[in-house]
Design an enzyme around this catalytic site. Structure first.
Site, PDB file in Angstrom:
ATOM      1  N   GLU A 243       0.872  -1.399   0.065  1.00 39.66           N
ATOM      2  CA  GLU A 243      -0.019  -0.013   0.063  1.00 39.66           C
ATOM      3  C   GLU A 243       0.811   1.390   0.054  1.00 39.66           C
ATOM      4  O   GLU A 243       1.811   1.432   0.929  1.00 39.66           O
ATOM      5  CB  GLU A 243      -0.939  -0.013   1.060  1.00 39.66           C
ATOM      6  CG  GLU A 243      -1.641  -1.251   1.390  1.00 39.66           C
ATOM      7  CD  GLU A 243      -3.111  -1.144   1.070  1.00 39.66           C
ATOM      8  OE1 GLU A 243      -3.606  -0.064   0.212  1.00 39.66           O
ATOM      9  OE2 GLU A 243      -3.938  -1.971   1.516  1.00 39.66           O
ATOM     10  N   CYS A 277      -1.428   9.394   2.577  1.00 40.89           N
ATOM     11  CA  CYS A 277      -1.183   8.925   1.168  1.00 40.89           C
ATOM     12  C   CYS A 277      -2.309   9.279   0.159  1.00 40.89           C
ATOM     13  O   CYS A 277      -2.121   9.588  -0.906  1.00 40.89           O
ATOM     14  CB  CYS A 277      -1.281   7.470   1.229  1.00 40.89           C
ATOM     15  SG  CYS A 277      -2.517   6.788   1.994  1.00 40.89           S
TER      16      CYS A 277
HETATM   17  P1  NAD Z   1       8.667   4.693   4.333  1.00 38.19           P
HETATM   18  O1  NAD Z   1       8.345   4.049   2.980  1.00 38.19           O
HETATM   19  O2  NAD Z   1       9.733   5.745   4.291  1.00 38.19           O
HETATM   20  O3  NAD Z   1       8.605   4.022   5.596  1.00 38.19           O
HETATM   21  C1  NAD Z   1       7.779   3.198   5.948  1.00 38.19           C
HETATM   22  C2  NAD Z   1       8.121   1.890   6.809  1.00 38.19           C
HETATM   23  O4  NAD Z   1       9.016   1.327   6.208  1.00 38.19           O
HETATM   24  C3  NAD Z   1       8.722   2.734   8.285  1.00 38.19           C
HETATM   25  O5  NAD Z   1       8.378   1.835   9.274  1.00 38.19           O
HETATM   26  C4  NAD Z   1      10.081   2.486   7.870  1.00 38.19           C
HETATM   27  O6  NAD Z   1      10.719   2.345   9.216  1.00 38.19           O
HETATM   28  C5  NAD Z   1      10.365   1.327   7.231  1.00 38.19           C
HETATM   29  N1  NAD Z   1      11.326   1.240   6.378  1.00 38.19           N
HETATM   30  C6  NAD Z   1      12.398   1.982   5.673  1.00 38.19           C
HETATM   31  N2  NAD Z   1      13.377   1.417   5.137  1.00 38.19           N
HETATM   32  C7  NAD Z   1      13.093   0.172   5.270  1.00 38.19           C
HETATM   33  C8  NAD Z   1      13.797  -1.137   4.822  1.00 38.19           C
HETATM   34  N3  NAD Z   1      15.131  -1.039   4.178  1.00 38.19           N
HETATM   35  N4  NAD Z   1      13.187  -2.137   4.930  1.00 38.19           N
HETATM   36  C9  NAD Z   1      12.365  -2.321   5.564  1.00 38.19           C
HETATM   37  N5  NAD Z   1      11.386  -1.250   6.174  1.00 38.19           N
HETATM   38  C10 NAD Z   1      12.006  -0.113   5.803  1.00 38.19           C
HETATM   39  O7  NAD Z   1       7.296   5.815   4.413  1.00 38.19           O
HETATM   40  P2  NAD Z   1       7.050   6.759   5.371  1.00 38.19           P
HETATM   41  O8  NAD Z   1       8.091   8.084   5.536  1.00 38.19           O
HETATM   42  O9  NAD Z   1       7.056   6.162   6.992  1.00 38.19           O
HETATM   43  O10 NAD Z   1       5.520   7.132   5.499  1.00 38.19           O
HETATM   44  C11 NAD Z   1       4.918   7.890   4.159  1.00 38.19           C
HETATM   45  C12 NAD Z   1       4.704   7.126   2.910  1.00 38.19           C
HETATM   46  O11 NAD Z   1       3.696   6.080   3.369  1.00 38.19           O
HETATM   47  C13 NAD Z   1       4.095   8.003   2.019  1.00 38.19           C
HETATM   48  O12 NAD Z   1       4.806   7.667   0.597  1.00 38.19           O
HETATM   49  C14 NAD Z   1       2.558   7.382   1.994  1.00 38.19           C
HETATM   50  O13 NAD Z   1       1.984   7.922   0.682  1.00 38.19           O
HETATM   51  C15 NAD Z   1       2.653   6.101   2.362  1.00 38.19           C
HETATM   52  N6  NAD Z   1       1.360   5.585   2.956  1.00 38.19           N
HETATM   53  C16 NAD Z   1       0.475   4.846   2.039  1.00 38.19           C
HETATM   54  C17 NAD Z   1      -0.421   4.471   2.554  1.00 38.19           C
HETATM   55  C18 NAD Z   1      -1.532   3.596   1.826  1.00 38.19           C
HETATM   56  O14 NAD Z   1      -2.377   2.957   2.455  1.00 38.19           O
HETATM   57  N7  NAD Z   1      -1.420   3.494   0.438  1.00 38.19           N
HETATM   58  C19 NAD Z   1      -1.155   4.678   3.908  1.00 38.19           C
HETATM   59  C20 NAD Z   1      -0.170   5.772   4.618  1.00 38.19           C
HETATM   60  C21 NAD Z   1       1.308   6.136   4.204  1.00 38.19           C
END
Ligand code: NAD
Length: 468
Positions: A243, A277
């Site tokens: 997602e 998002c």
């Molecule tokens: P992010 O992708 O930077 O991080 C998401 C999660 O992944 C965090 O918990 C982070 O610690 C973890 N992470 C980071 N690097 C990783 C790796 N190499 N391996 C495993 N895990 C890792 O995103 P963010 O800044 O936390 O959140 C914002 C993003 O999330 C935006 O792009 C937003 O659109 C998206 N989002 C999508 C939805 C949806 O339902 N489609 C909902 C909420 C947020």
């Protein structure tokens, strides 16, 4: 000074520090103060969590549907309680500068989602039909998959954690991740929580996904990290549900209710400073209503306050780095010819950004192409409905779109032509039920058959007639 909260690991029903004793800290993006500390899981801790989830799986899978449902209902009641919410609100305000209205949204959405997910047990049904062998019968069962690794972002912690964890759980899987669920009576090991430091996350994630007991990955976050997890999962031929982000357009046609549309655009674009998002990031408007729409948006925005999370509508962004990145995108768009209708293309504090509106942003710029995840609206003017649809589709993200028109019959046709997981007619973009393109893979949040299919395997049993 209040005590700084500490988040321990949860492994096999036990809250404990990391095996190495390591911790990491989280600082408020608004004040810079220490907001909380957490145990930083080690490789041994992750292995122990996987083993606990693996041990708990057969019993949990055999647990009656009604018992699974009761536990989720109990957790929903905890999350709806005043005491729990008081603690959670303090935490969210301190760690991620969450304004009160978004905290309230989390408190409203969390229990509601959990109850909806609990009702998904009614979808855990198979099928029976006659086999091609005369007299034979085919039984298709939906069976839980095993240990699921769920990774979630920070921006709507309550609904996102609950969805990522409770959907697999109700389907009979065990999950790696949390307090309210555990306290509601989940057996030890069914849910495990392994927070990780930023530095160790990539290596630990690769190890967890490689573990033979882990059957699926579910990830909510950016497309950048989604790709990393998808690659790790593909190495081991494991499926993942992603997602990801969005660049939601709100298409406003000449016959739209401008007052309603402008209110929805402001709430969709600036709720939690656009760090959602589904945030409205692009407004595509027919020329004849550009002026009234922009002035209505500006007028609603003038009532919003920017400052500390407790008293303002907009507070600090996730980090100073994210605020700097958004300002750089605005400046790049401006240098490429965009007109800034609102804002000064500067920060208002280390991580603070006031609302911005830009007109005529070039498609080649990052502000058109990438998710800004900030309080920024990109407005584009069109002369025809076809042009509006073409522009709405001019994005690799396809999470959600809004369409404003009074012509409902026409709206259905236009909605069909907009390439998006969801299209909301005469509504805000803050409601999505599916994901396409860069916005995800296999995601759905309808809490029904589609989610059940995501977290169960189809098993087929055939009953053959006796050979004559
Ligand atoms: P992010 O992708 O930077 O991080 C998401 C999660 O992944 C965090 O918990 C982070 O610690 C973890 N992470 C980071 N690097 C990783 C790796 N190499 N391996 C495993 N895990 C890792 O995103 P963010 O800044 O936390 O959140 C914002 C993003 O999330 C935006 O792009 C937003 O659109 C998206 N989002 C999508 C939805 C949806 O339902 N489609 C909902 C909420 C947020």
């Amino acid at each position: 000074m209040e005590d700084v909260p500490f988040a321990p690991l949860l492994i096999d029903g036990e809250r404990r520090p990391a095996s190495t004793g390591a911790t990491f800290s989280v600082h408020s993006p608004y004040t810079g103060d220490l907001a909380s500390t957490a145990a930083a899981a080690s490789s041994d801790d992750c292995r122990a969590a996987i083993q606990a989830a693996q041990r708990a799986f057969p019993t949990w899978e055999a647990t009656p549907y009604a018992t699974r449902q009761e536990i989720l209902f109990r957790a929903a009641a905890t999350i709806a309680s005043e005491e729990w919410q008081r603690k959670a609100a303090r935490w969210m305000r301190a760690e991620i500068a969450m304004p009160q209205e978004h905290i309230q949204f989390n408190f409203m959405a969390g229990p509601m989602l959990l109850k909806g997910i609990a009702c998904m047990v009614n979808e855990l049904k198979g099928e029976t039909f006659p086999s091609v062998i005369p007299g034979g019968q085919v039984f298709v069962q939906r069976r839980a998959q095993g240990v699921i690794y769920s990774v979630v972002p920070w921006n709507a912690p309550i609904p996102l954690v609950l969805t990522a964890v409770a959907v697999p759980l109700v389907c009979g899987n065990t999950a790696l991740i949390v307090d309210a669920l555990h306290d509601a009576g989940l057996p030890a090991g069914v849910v495990n929580f392994v927070p990780m430091s930023v530095q160790s996350t990539p290596a630990l994630t690769a190890e967890i996904i490689a573990h033979t007991a882990v059957r699926k990955v579910t990830f909510t976050g950016s497309d950048r990290v989604g790709r990393i997890l998808a690659i790790e999962a593909a190495k081991h031929l494991k499926p993942c549900v992603l997602e990801l982000g969005g660049k939601a357009p709100s298409v406003v046609l000449a016959d739209a209710d401008i007052e309603q549309a402008s209110r929805a655009i402001v709430s969709g674009g600036f709720f939690y400073s656009g760090q959602i998002c589904m945030a409205t990031e692009r407004v595509i408007v027919q020329r004849s209503v550009l002026e009234p729409l922009v002035s209505a948006i500006k007028s609603h925005l003038s009532t919003l306050t920017v400052g500390d999370p407790e008293h303002s509508n907009l507070s600090a962004l996730f980090s100073e780095r994210s605020a700097d990145g958004i300002v750089a995108m605005i400046k790049e768009a401006k240098d490429a010819g965009a007109e800034v209708l609102l804002g000064d293309a500067e920060k208002a504090g280390p991580a603070l950004l006031k609302p911005h509106i830009l007109l005529g942003v070039k498609r080649e710029t990052r502000l058109w192409q990438r998710e800004s995840f900030g309080p920024v609206l990109v407005v584009a003017v069109v002369d025809s409905v076809d042009e509006a649809i073409e522009l709405a589709n001019a994005s690799e993200y396809s999470l959600v779109a809004a369409l404003w028109t009074r012509d409902v019959y026409n709206a259905m046709d236009i909605a069909r032509r907009i390439h998006s997981g969801s299209v909301n007619i005469n509504g805000s973009t803050i409601h999505a039920e599916g994901t396409l393109g860069l916005s995800g893979l296999g995601g759905s949040s309808g809490y029904g058959r589609f989610d059940v299919n995501n977290f169960t395997d189809k098993r087929v049993i055939t009953l053959h007639p006796p050979i004559a």
